[in-house]
Design a protein around this motif. Structure first.
Motif, PDB file in Angstrom:
ATOM      1  N   GLU A  44      89.588 -22.271 -18.647  1.00  0.00           N
ATOM      2  CA  GLU A  44      90.271 -20.713 -18.702  1.00  0.00           C
ATOM      3  C   GLU A  44      89.880 -20.168 -19.962  1.00  0.00           C
ATOM      4  OE1 GLU A  44      94.141 -21.039 -16.078  1.00  0.00           O
ATOM      5  OE2 GLU A  44      94.355 -21.410 -18.118  1.00  0.00           O
ATOM      6  N   TYR A  45      89.732 -21.042 -21.107  1.00  0.00           N
ATOM      7  CA  TYR A  45      89.049 -20.613 -22.339  1.00  0.00           C
ATOM      8  C   TYR A  45      87.678 -19.782 -22.117  1.00  0.00           C
ATOM      9  CZ  TYR A  45      87.375 -20.710 -27.325  1.00  0.00           C
ATOM     10  OH  TYR A  45      86.928 -20.594 -28.399  1.00  0.00           O
ATOM     11  N   VAL A  46      86.942 -20.410 -21.498  1.00  0.00           N
ATOM     12  CA  VAL A  46      85.624 -19.788 -21.104  1.00  0.00           C
ATOM     13  C   VAL A  46      85.568 -18.402 -20.346  1.00  0.00           C
ATOM     14  CG1 VAL A  46      83.396 -20.151 -19.991  1.00  0.00           C
ATOM     15  CG2 VAL A  46      84.440 -22.081 -21.078  1.00  0.00           C
ATOM     16  N   ILE A  47      86.619 -18.487 -19.377  1.00  0.00           N
ATOM     17  CA  ILE A  47      86.859 -17.477 -18.678  1.00  0.00           C
ATOM     18  C   ILE A  47      87.389 -16.024 -19.467  1.00  0.00           C
ATOM     19  CG2 ILE A  47      88.363 -16.296 -16.733  1.00  0.00           C
ATOM     20  CD1 ILE A  47      88.590 -19.129 -15.399  1.00  0.00           C
ATOM     21  N   ARG A  48      88.475 -16.433 -20.423  1.00  0.00           N
ATOM     22  CA  ARG A  48      88.846 -15.574 -21.275  1.00  0.00           C
ATOM     23  C   ARG A  48      88.008 -14.970 -22.345  1.00  0.00           C
ATOM     24  NH1 ARG A  48      93.252 -19.504 -21.757  1.00  0.00           N
ATOM     25  NH2 ARG A  48      92.356 -20.189 -23.860  1.00  0.00           N
ATOM     26  N   HIS A  49      86.730 -15.815 -22.532  1.00  0.00           N
ATOM     27  CA  HIS A  49      85.994 -15.250 -23.730  1.00  0.00           C
ATOM     28  C   HIS A  49      84.597 -14.958 -23.262  1.00  0.00           C
ATOM     29  CE1 HIS A  49      88.420 -15.946 -27.006  1.00  0.00           C
ATOM     30  NE2 HIS A  49      89.062 -17.359 -26.542  1.00  0.00           N
ATOM     31  N   LYS A  50      84.519 -14.993 -21.738  1.00  0.00           N
ATOM     32  CA  LYS A  50      83.402 -14.739 -20.984  1.00  0.00           C
ATOM     33  C   LYS A  50      82.076 -15.491 -21.388  1.00  0.00           C
ATOM     34  CE  LYS A  50      84.598  -9.785 -19.828  1.00  0.00           C
ATOM     35  NZ  LYS A  50      86.180 -10.207 -20.229  1.00  0.00           N
ATOM     36  N   GLY A  51      82.177 -16.798 -21.579  1.00  0.00           N
ATOM     37  CA  GLY A  51      81.442 -17.785 -22.162  1.00  0.00           C
ATOM     38  C   GLY A  51      81.801 -18.412 -23.572  1.00  0.00           C
ATOM     39  N   ALA A  52      81.042 -19.363 -23.952  1.00  0.00           N
ATOM     40  CA  ALA A  52      81.413 -19.858 -25.098  1.00  0.00           C
ATOM     41  C   ALA A  52      80.339 -20.274 -26.122  1.00  0.00           C
ATOM     42  CB  ALA A  52      82.389 -21.087 -24.780  1.00  0.00           C
ATOM     43  N   PRO A  53      79.395 -19.458 -26.397  1.00  0.00           N
ATOM     44  CA  PRO A  53      78.285 -19.719 -26.949  1.00  0.00           C
ATOM     45  C   PRO A  53      78.529 -20.146 -28.407  1.00  0.00           C
ATOM     46  CG  PRO A  53      78.262 -17.196 -26.821  1.00  0.00           C
ATOM     47  CD  PRO A  53      79.500 -17.888 -25.549  1.00  0.00           C
ATOM     48  N   HIS A  54      79.699 -19.918 -29.111  1.00  0.00           N
ATOM     49  CA  HIS A  54      80.149 -20.297 -30.385  1.00  0.00           C
ATOM     50  C   HIS A  54      80.551 -21.723 -30.330  1.00  0.00           C
ATOM     51  CE1 HIS A  54      83.500 -18.740 -28.204  1.00  0.00           C
ATOM     52  NE2 HIS A  54      84.069 -19.677 -28.494  1.00  0.00           N
ATOM     53  N   LEU A  55      80.647 -22.318 -29.317  1.00  0.00           N
ATOM     54  CA  LEU A  55      80.808 -23.883 -29.317  1.00  0.00           C
ATOM     55  C   LEU A  55      79.590 -24.716 -29.299  1.00  0.00           C
ATOM     56  CD1 LEU A  55      83.607 -23.925 -26.645  1.00  0.00           C
ATOM     57  CD2 LEU A  55      83.879 -23.795 -29.202  1.00  0.00           C
ATOM     58  N   ARG A  56      78.397 -23.988 -29.099  1.00  0.00           N
ATOM     59  CA  ARG A  56      77.232 -25.019 -29.058  1.00  0.00           C
ATOM     60  C   ARG A  56      76.801 -25.000 -30.357  1.00  0.00           C
ATOM     61  NH1 ARG A  56      71.962 -22.922 -27.819  1.00  0.00           N
ATOM     62  NH2 ARG A  56      72.870 -20.810 -27.590  1.00  0.00           N
ATOM     63  N   THR A  57      76.220 -26.223 -30.617  1.00  0.00           N
ATOM     64  CA  THR A  57      75.677 -26.477 -31.958  1.00  0.00           C
ATOM     65  C   THR A  57      74.142 -25.777 -32.260  1.00  0.00           C
ATOM     66  OG1 THR A  57      74.625 -28.782 -31.520  1.00  0.00           O
ATOM     67  CG2 THR A  57      76.876 -28.574 -32.095  1.00  0.00           C
ATOM     68  N   ALA A  58      73.547 -25.892 -33.152  1.00  0.00           N
ATOM     69  CA  ALA A  58      72.328 -25.329 -33.624  1.00  0.00           C
ATOM     70  C   ALA A  58      71.311 -26.408 -33.032  1.00  0.00           C
ATOM     71  CB  ALA A  58      71.988 -25.263 -34.847  1.00  0.00           C
ATOM     72  N   ALA A  59      71.783 -27.346 -32.854  1.00  0.00           N
ATOM     73  CA  ALA A  59      70.965 -28.544 -32.438  1.00  0.00           C
ATOM     74  C   ALA A  59      70.195 -28.232 -31.032  1.00  0.00           C
ATOM     75  CB  ALA A  59      71.374 -30.086 -32.176  1.00  0.00           C
ATOM     76  N   ALA A  60      70.850 -27.320 -30.328  1.00  0.00           N
ATOM     77  CA  ALA A  60      70.288 -27.236 -28.952  1.00  0.00           C
ATOM     78  C   ALA A  60      68.982 -26.272 -29.230  1.00  0.00           C
ATOM     79  CB  ALA A  60      71.343 -26.379 -28.110  1.00  0.00           C
ATOM     80  N   ASP A  61      68.935 -25.418 -30.327  1.00  0.00           N
ATOM     81  CA  ASP A  61      67.868 -24.681 -30.498  1.00  0.00           C
ATOM     82  C   ASP A  61      66.685 -25.345 -31.658  1.00  0.00           C
ATOM     83  OD1 ASP A  61      68.867 -22.608 -28.857  1.00  0.00           O
ATOM     84  OD2 ASP A  61      70.333 -22.060 -30.608  1.00  0.00           O
ATOM     85  N   MET A  62      67.033 -26.507 -31.952  1.00  0.00           N
ATOM     86  CA  MET A  62      66.040 -27.129 -32.799  1.00  0.00           C
ATOM     87  C   MET A  62      64.939 -27.993 -31.871  1.00  0.00           C
ATOM     88  SD  MET A  62      68.291 -28.641 -35.752  1.00  0.00           S
ATOM     89  CE  MET A  62      69.212 -27.308 -36.923  1.00  0.00           C
ATOM     90  N   PRO A  63      63.576 -28.058 -32.401  1.00  0.00           N
ATOM     91  CA  PRO A  63      62.825 -28.902 -31.802  1.00  0.00           C
ATOM     92  C   PRO A  63      63.050 -30.247 -32.403  1.00  0.00           C
ATOM     93  CG  PRO A  63      61.493 -27.458 -33.517  1.00  0.00           C
ATOM     94  CD  PRO A  63      63.085 -26.826 -33.142  1.00  0.00           C
ATOM     95  N   TRP A  64      62.661 -31.320 -31.938  1.00  0.00           N
ATOM     96  CA  TRP A  64      63.112 -32.560 -32.141  1.00  0.00           C
ATOM     97  C   TRP A  64      62.757 -33.054 -33.505  1.00  0.00           C
ATOM     98  CZ3 TRP A  64      59.184 -36.090 -33.544  1.00  0.00           C
ATOM     99  CH2 TRP A  64      58.022 -35.752 -33.315  1.00  0.00           C
ATOM    100  N   TYR A  65      61.491 -32.189 -33.958  1.00  0.00           N
ATOM    101  CA  TYR A  65      61.429 -32.955 -35.511  1.00  0.00           C
ATOM    102  C   TYR A  65      62.143 -32.343 -36.433  1.00  0.00           C
ATOM    103  CZ  TYR A  65      58.889 -28.437 -35.598  1.00  0.00           C
ATOM    104  OH  TYR A  65      58.686 -26.958 -35.543  1.00  0.00           O
ATOM    105  N   GLN A  66      62.677 -31.082 -36.191  1.00  0.00           N
ATOM    106  CA  GLN A  66      63.681 -30.377 -37.070  1.00  0.00           C
ATOM    107  C   GLN A  66      64.831 -31.283 -36.990  1.00  0.00           C
ATOM    108  OE1 GLN A  66      64.123 -26.222 -36.408  1.00  0.00           O
ATOM    109  NE2 GLN A  66      61.857 -25.842 -36.919  1.00  0.00           N
ATOM    110  N   TYR A  67      65.375 -31.531 -35.591  1.00  0.00           N
ATOM    111  CA  TYR A  67      66.600 -32.295 -35.608  1.00  0.00           C
ATOM    112  C   TYR A  67      66.704 -33.600 -36.411  1.00  0.00           C
ATOM    113  CZ  TYR A  67      70.649 -34.781 -33.324  1.00  0.00           C
ATOM    114  OH  TYR A  67      71.905 -35.457 -33.231  1.00  0.00           O
ATOM    115  N   LEU A  68      65.316 -34.369 -36.150  1.00  0.00           N
ATOM    116  CA  LEU A  68      65.368 -35.593 -37.116  1.00  0.00           C
ATOM    117  C   LEU A  68      65.007 -35.577 -38.341  1.00  0.00           C
ATOM    118  CD1 LEU A  68      63.393 -37.562 -34.278  1.00  0.00           C
ATOM    119  CD2 LEU A  68      65.893 -37.628 -34.839  1.00  0.00           C
ATOM    120  N   LEU A  69      65.144 -34.194 -38.833  1.00  0.00           N
ATOM    121  CA  LEU A  69      64.651 -33.577 -40.293  1.00  0.00           C
ATOM    122  C   LEU A  69      63.431 -34.173 -40.542  1.00  0.00           C
ATOM    123  CD1 LEU A  69      68.114 -34.214 -42.114  1.00  0.00           C
ATOM    124  CD2 LEU A  69      67.045 -32.201 -41.643  1.00  0.00           C
TER     125      LEU A  69
END
Length: 524
Positions: A448-473
């Motif tokens: 219901e949280y997702v329904i109320r906010h029409k999605g929840a992109p703010h719960l997603r970490t930046a790791a989802a958009d990082m290539p593996w070499y950046q995630y592993l620093l």
């Protein structure tokens, strides 16, 4: 006051969301894991349309169901022989999952229920599904322009967890088919195996799910659709079957939510014959069930006779889920049935032991009720589940290849007669139950949280958009190493230059003095 309450309820129901639910995988446990959530959402006034291979038209289900069993290739309501399942490995399992994809968009559109869904222009507020193995389903979230929630009945698969930014470190987060238990610190060999499984699943997942699913989804939803990986990456939240206690604690981002045990239904009254059988057993009852996929009657005769021998030697009665009409050699203390209400049987206080294949849904039911388990893992996550019980002291593993009359009897007697197993099972149950919210309430809140906010992109970490070499620093590490090396080189060459200069001053001056003295001697 009553009028106010009625008006408030009416306002709530009027704001109920229109939810599309899609569970096409031909395994009952996939749908069973989500079913309690669907029922609760419907009770709370949401309008659900559920596409499933296992429709249940019970009056208690307050949502619309669409039977799609004719639309999905093999394995509807399948029960396999032990020998067939023992031949399974990760590759063959994923190959089987791959063949659940329709052969082409033409086949897809020939199936009336799915064709109607594809052509539908209905508005949905949420798409709820399981994209673990065939993520082409995510295309419906794109088609209907709504947020998506993933409900996965196991620990999350590597290619899925990495996509949503919940990358797991195989040094201490075990993959559920690795047969490794992470409750205790993993030795080097286990970490090596777990890492191998992790990398292998990433590779297999690419070729058996991601690539074919992308091709099929584009045939169905059109080439203007963004890559499936991008759609899955935007999954609002993922519910998965895990909770600390039974398994080791793992780090999870806010969009990955542990709802282990959500499948556990309220206890219902047992059928009269089973309840009478259990109640009249002075020494308790052993419940033997190898799940919905495996037919117990397909055990080879020598394996079956090992259990019959052991059961004939114990004072307890035995409930055995047996799919055949007769069980040759059955002793008087055994009751057989093609179906048994497992959840309600395990909740009975006179049940002393559960003999199981170690499937996660049944294991969580036994843990919830504090029943020790003798596990006979066959494939998939089952060995990992039983090893976790062993590490908690609430069960033991019986290797299928080691089944014999003596081994089975010895293990059953130990689990029944040594009080430490029941005590540890009770402690594990207490930890498993002790939560700020029940798993069902947790899932309902976040849905219901997702329904109320029409999605929840703010719960997603930046790791989802990082290539593996950046995630592993690796880029940062490379920069630091480059700076350190450059600094050391600067220090080295600067020191070398200074030392040479000093040496030149000292040695060069001495040479000049020496040469002037020799010149004077020559002139004299």
């Amino acid at each position: 006051m009553k009028i106010v309450v009625i008006l408030l309820c009416s306002c709530y129901l009027a704001n109920g969301a229109n939810i599309l639910c899609f569970f096409p995988t031909p395994f009952r446990n996939q749908y069973a894991f989500a079913k309690q959530l669907l029922m609760k959402l419907a009770e709370r006034g949401h309008d659900l349309t559920v596409y499933t291979m296992y429709p249940d038209y019970s009056p208690s289900l307050k949502f619309r169901q669409v039977d799609i069993s004719p639309c999905i290739p093999p394995l509807q309501d399948v029960q396999l022989k032990v020998e067939n399942i023992m031949e399974f490995n990760t590759l063959s399992f994923l190959n089987m999952m791959y063949h659940f994809l329709p052969n082409s968009s033409e086949d897809f559109l020939k199936c009336e229920p799915l064709n109607e869904l594809f052509k539908s222009s209905e508005h949905f507020d949420l798409f709820l599904t399981d994209v673990g193995h065939n993520n082409w389903y995510a295309g419906f979230a794109y088609k209907f322009g709504c947020p998506m929630i993933d409900v996965f009945p196991n620990s999350v698969l590597p290619w899925l967890s990495d996509t949503i930014g919940a990358i797991s470190n195989p040094a201490y987060v075990t993959h559920y088919i690795s047969n490794v238990c992470s409750i205790l610190k993993m030795p080097f060999a286990d970490r090596l195996l777990n890492t191998y499984i992790y990398l292998m699943m990433q590779t297999i997942g690419l070729f058996y799910t991601t690539i074919p699913a992308e091709k099929f989804a584009r045939e169905v939803f059109g080439n203007e659709m963004p890559p499936l990986k991008e759609i899955v990456k935007n999954t609002s939240v993922t519910f998965f079957n895990h909770y600390p206690g039974l398994y080791a604690a793992i780090p999870v981002p806010p969009n990955l939510i542990q709802v282990g045990g959500i499948n556990i239904e309220p206890v219902k009254v047992l059928p009269q014959n089973i309840e009478k059988f259990i109640n009249e057993s002075k020494h308790g009852v052993v419940y033997f069930c190898m799940g919905s996929l495996l037919r117990g009657e397909t055990f080879p005769p020598e394996k079956r006779e090992a259990f019959l021998y052991a059961f004939s030697k114990i004072p307890q009665r035995v409930l055995w889920k047996w799919e055949g009409d007769v069980l040759p050699g059955k002793s008087d203390n055994i009751m057989i049935s093609k179906w048994m209400p497992q959840r309600d049987i395990l909740a009975h206080p006179n049940v002393k032991l559960f003999i199981s294949h170690g499937g996660l849904l049944g294991t969580s039911e036994a843990v919830y009720e504090g029943v020790p388990v003798l596990g006979i893992p066959i494939f998939g996550d089952q060995r990992t589940n039983i090893k976790s019980l062993e590490a908690n002291g609430a069960g033991e593993l019986l290797d299928y290849n080691e089944i014999s009359k003596e081994v089975v009897l010895e293990k059953i007697q130990r689990l029944l007669n040594d009080p430490k197993y029941k005590e540890n099972a009770k402690l594990l149950s207490d930890r498993y139950r002790d939560r700020p919210m029940s798993p069902l309430d947790t899932a309902v809140y976040w849905t219901e949280y997702v329904i109320r906010h029409k999605g929840a992109p703010h719960l997603r970490t930046a790791a989802a958009d990082m290539p593996w070499y950046q995630y592993l620093l690796l880029d940062v590490i490379a920069f630091i190493v480059a700076v350190l090396v450059a600094g050391l080189l600067i220090i080295y060459y600067t020191t070398k230059f200074i030392l040479r200069a000093i040496y030149g001053l000292i040695c060069g001056g001495g040479a000049k003095k020496g040469s002037s003295k020799s010149d004077k001697k020559k002139r004299n």
